[in-house]
Design a protein around this motif. Structure first.
Motif, short mmCIF file in Angstrom:
data_model
loop_
_atom_site.label_atom_id
_atom_site.label_comp_id
_atom_site.label_asym_id
_atom_site.label_seq_id
_atom_site.Cartn_x
_atom_site.Cartn_y
_atom_site.Cartn_z
N SER A 164 -2.37 -4.40 7.51
CA SER A 164 -3.05 -3.18 7.09
C SER A 164 -4.06 -2.75 8.14
O SER A 164 -4.53 -3.57 8.93
CB SER A 164 -3.81 -3.40 5.78
N GLU A 196 -7.57 -2.15 9.02
CA GLU A 196 -8.84 -2.59 8.46
C GLU A 196 -9.92 -1.56 8.75
O GLU A 196 -10.73 -1.24 7.89
CB GLU A 196 -9.21 -3.93 9.11
N ASN A 252 2.49 6.45 5.18
CA ASN A 252 2.79 5.36 4.23
C ASN A 252 3.89 4.43 4.74
O ASN A 252 4.85 4.14 4.03
CB ASN A 252 3.17 5.92 2.86
N LEU A 297 3.96 -4.93 7.60
CA LEU A 297 3.04 -3.79 7.53
C LEU A 297 2.99 -3.28 6.10
O LEU A 297 4.02 -3.16 5.44
CB LEU A 297 3.47 -2.67 8.47
N GLU A 298 1.81 -2.97 5.64
CA GLU A 298 1.59 -2.71 4.21
C GLU A 298 1.75 -1.24 3.84
O GLU A 298 2.69 -0.87 3.16
CB GLU A 298 0.17 -3.20 3.86
N ASP A 299 0.86 -0.41 4.28
CA ASP A 299 0.89 1.01 3.88
C ASP A 299 0.09 1.76 4.94
O ASP A 299 -1.06 2.14 4.74
CB ASP A 299 0.25 1.16 2.50
N ILE A 300 0.74 1.97 6.07
CA ILE A 300 0.03 2.50 7.24
C ILE A 300 0.19 4.02 7.31
O ILE A 300 1.29 4.54 7.39
CB ILE A 300 0.61 1.90 8.55
N ARG A 331 5.71 1.15 5.67
CA ARG A 331 5.77 -0.22 5.21
C ARG A 331 6.91 -0.91 5.94
O ARG A 331 7.96 -0.29 6.19
CB ARG A 331 6.04 -0.19 3.70
#
Ligand code: ADP
Ligand code: MG
Length: 255
Positions: free
Chosen positions: A222, A224, A10, A25-28, A12
């Motif tokens: 994110s 994809e 998670n 970065l979102e929620d890797i 970010r």
């Protein structure tokens, strides 16, 4: 399943620019396995370098955890992070990042200097490495006396000399022509495969992605999609695949 080298949970990353917040970065959440070749593929601004820099301990996540062989990197202080990079990490940059006043040989020995390897041994190992990248006869040249491709060969030798656990390459062929690009990729991939090292390549180029075991498509910070593939080991293999494709096309058109 292979042993994990990195385990991201998670992750970010938010940059602050005055009032503005940029979510890079979102929620890797992703796992990298030892000895595999990865490609972070995405358009400019998608967050590839941010992700790479966090794996390399150059940036800290705003949220989440980056676990390297069981240890969370975000808990390390600056000194510990520097040690992490010296011991476990090799880098290949788009702009080579060689020291202009040092010779090719001296540039390659640098990572060993930090590790307190004796001078005679450093030089011996650097010579072997320079030979391996095809520059045995350029040891005494300064970066300005080498072509772009040759400079990148020096930086590849420097990246691998420590026998690091993982090598990071951020757009390593971004400044090179097509022919040199594939020579360079064949070289990096060849060394990494031979030594069973983990390699993480950042690129926007789908042809370069063909060298990877796993392609991680990044878009707007994110993941994809993730594609497992049968990696090619050299440009010539890629060309022979294309020949087969060409054959199929001919069949379809009835030629
Ligand atoms: P890529 O490598 O895929 O081109 P980056 O990871 O460099 O993308 O950047 C992702 C996003 O984060 C971009 O919108 C970029 O402008 C922003 N960004 C990257 N680094 C910084 C920084 N140090 N400060 C502010 N914004 C940044
Ligand atoms: Mg980038």
């Amino acid at each position: 399943m292979l042993e994990a080298i990195f385990d991201l949970r998670n992750v970010r990353k938010v940059y602050r620019m005055g009032e503005e917040r940029i979510v890079a970065l979102e929620d890797i959440s992703i796992r990298f396995e030892k000895g595999k070749i990865y490609c972070l593929l995405g358009t400019s601004g998608s967050g590839k370098s941010t992700l790479l820099n966090m794996l390399a301990g150059l940036e800290k996540p705003t949220k989440g955890s980056i676990i390297f062989m069981g240890k969370p990197l975000e808990k390390l202080n600056e000194k510990q992070l520097a040690l992490y990079r010296q011991r476990y990490v090799g880098f290949v940059f788009q702009s080579y990042n060689l020291l202009p006043t040092l010779t090719a040989l001296e540039n390659v020995t640098l990572p060993l200097t930090f590790r307190k390897v004796k001078r005679r041994e450093r030089i011996k190992r650097a010579r072997v490495m320079l030979k391996a990248v095809g520059l045995g006869n350029r040891a005494r040249h300064k970066p300005s006396e080498l072509s772009g491709g040759q400079q990148q060969r020096v930086s590849i030798a420097r990246a691998f000399i420590n026998n690091p656990q993982v090598v990071f390459a951020d757009e390593p062929t971004g400044n090179l022509d097509t022919k040199t690009t594939f020579e360079m990729m064949d070289l990096i991939i060849g060394i990494a495969r031979e030594r069973q090292q983990t390699l993480v390549i950042v690129t926007h180029d789908t042809e370069i992605a063909q060298y990877a075991d796993q392609v991680i498509n990044i878009r707007d910070g994110s993941i994809e999609s993730i594609t497992e593939r049968k990696a090619i080991t050299s440009r010539s293999e890629m060309e022979s695949e294309n020949v087969i494709d060409g054959g199929n096309n001919n069949e379809e058109t009835g030629v």
